[in-house]
Design a protein around this motif. Structure first.
Motif, short mmCIF file in Angstrom:
data_model
loop_
_atom_site.label_atom_id
_atom_site.label_comp_id
_atom_site.label_asym_id
_atom_site.label_seq_id
_atom_site.Cartn_x
_atom_site.Cartn_y
_atom_site.Cartn_z
N MET A 179 0.84 -1.21 0.00
CA MET A 179 0.00 0.00 0.00
C MET A 179 0.87 1.26 0.00
O MET A 179 0.54 2.23 -0.68
CB MET A 179 -0.95 0.01 1.20
N SER A 180 1.98 1.20 0.67
CA SER A 180 2.91 2.33 0.68
C SER A 180 3.46 2.56 -0.74
O SER A 180 3.53 3.71 -1.20
CB SER A 180 4.05 2.05 1.66
N GLN A 181 3.81 1.49 -1.42
CA GLN A 181 4.30 1.60 -2.79
C GLN A 181 3.20 2.11 -3.73
O GLN A 181 3.47 2.91 -4.62
CB GLN A 181 4.82 0.24 -3.28
N MET A 182 1.97 1.64 -3.51
CA MET A 182 0.85 2.10 -4.34
C MET A 182 0.63 3.60 -4.17
O MET A 182 0.40 4.31 -5.15
CB MET A 182 -0.44 1.35 -3.97
N LYS A 183 0.73 4.09 -2.93
CA LYS A 183 0.53 5.52 -2.68
C LYS A 183 1.63 6.34 -3.32
O LYS A 183 1.39 7.43 -3.83
CB LYS A 183 0.48 5.79 -1.17
N GLU A 184 2.86 5.81 -3.29
CA GLU A 184 4.00 6.56 -3.85
C GLU A 184 4.00 6.57 -5.38
O GLU A 184 4.33 7.59 -5.97
CB GLU A 184 5.31 5.96 -3.35
N GLY A 185 3.68 5.42 -6.00
CA GLY A 185 3.83 5.39 -7.45
C GLY A 185 2.82 4.54 -8.18
O GLY A 185 3.02 4.20 -9.36
N GLY A 186 1.74 4.15 -7.50
CA GLY A 186 0.70 3.35 -8.15
C GLY A 186 1.20 1.96 -8.53
O GLY A 186 2.28 1.54 -8.11
N PRO A 187 0.44 1.26 -9.36
CA PRO A 187 0.81 -0.09 -9.77
C PRO A 187 2.18 -0.16 -10.46
O PRO A 187 2.88 -1.17 -10.33
CB PRO A 187 -0.31 -0.49 -10.73
#
Length: 188
Positions: A49-57
């Motif tokens: 979820m952290s990665q999704m918030k930073e740069g999406g899929p």
């Protein structure tokens, strides 16, 4: 006389090879397995979820490919167990299910079709290793990468997934579907 010796020998073998849990041991391993599965899910989910918030899929999918196994390896060390996620619909050919994991997945699928509850399973194998299996159900936030194309899974995200996992078949899910199983082998 020979018959009595054979019967006695057979009983000794059966007692020595008893691969069953007492009720207390079973509850202990169910409790520990649930704790490990929950901690593993929470760690993987929070990092994704952290990665999704930073740069999406575009950022989360490669992160998952490179780091999910590492994260589970670190948790395996922490809990002195081997932690694995397994499924019959693979994203990566590198994590194929064992025959036993597939049997458990198919058992859960049958229980779902019969509208029955899915409970964790603990067992001891022939090598006296203790195993825990529990269902992994799809949550709403998982559908971004595992959902149905043009519904919860965008064409763009599907393209990213297919470029990283060319043989992916881990899509088409709805919330609450069985994604696979937690497969945990305890080291002691």
């Amino acid at each position: 006389m020979i018959k009595k010796v054979f019967i006695l020998f057979s009983l000794i073998i059966l007692v020595a090879c008893d691969n069953s849990f007492s009720e207390k041991e079973q509850q202990k391993y169910i409790s520990k397995g649930k704790e490990i599965a929950e901690a593993s899910f929470n760690e993987l989910s929070s990092q994704l979820m952290s990665q999704m918030k930073e740069g999406g899929p575009a950022q989360a999918v490669p992160f998952c490919k490179e780091n999910a196994t590492v994260i589970l390896g670190e948790l395996s060390n922490k809990y002195d167990a081997t932690i694995k996620r397994s499924s019959d619909l693979l994203r990566s050919c590198k994590i194929e299910p064992t025959e036993r994991e597939l049997e458990i997945i198919y058992r859960y699928q049958k229980l779902i079709s019969e509208e029955k509850e899915l409970e964790p399973i603990v067992e001891i194998d022939l090598d006296n290793k203790k195993h825990f299996y529990a269902p992994i159900k799809i949550k709403a936030n998982c559908l971004v990468c595992h959902g149905k194309l043009n519904e919860t899974l965008s064409v763009q995200t599907d393209s990213i997934i297919k470029s990283i996992y060319p043989f992916d078949i881990a899509t088409g899910y709805s919330e609450g579907d069985l994604r696979g199983v937690w497969s945990i082998t305890f080291n002691k």
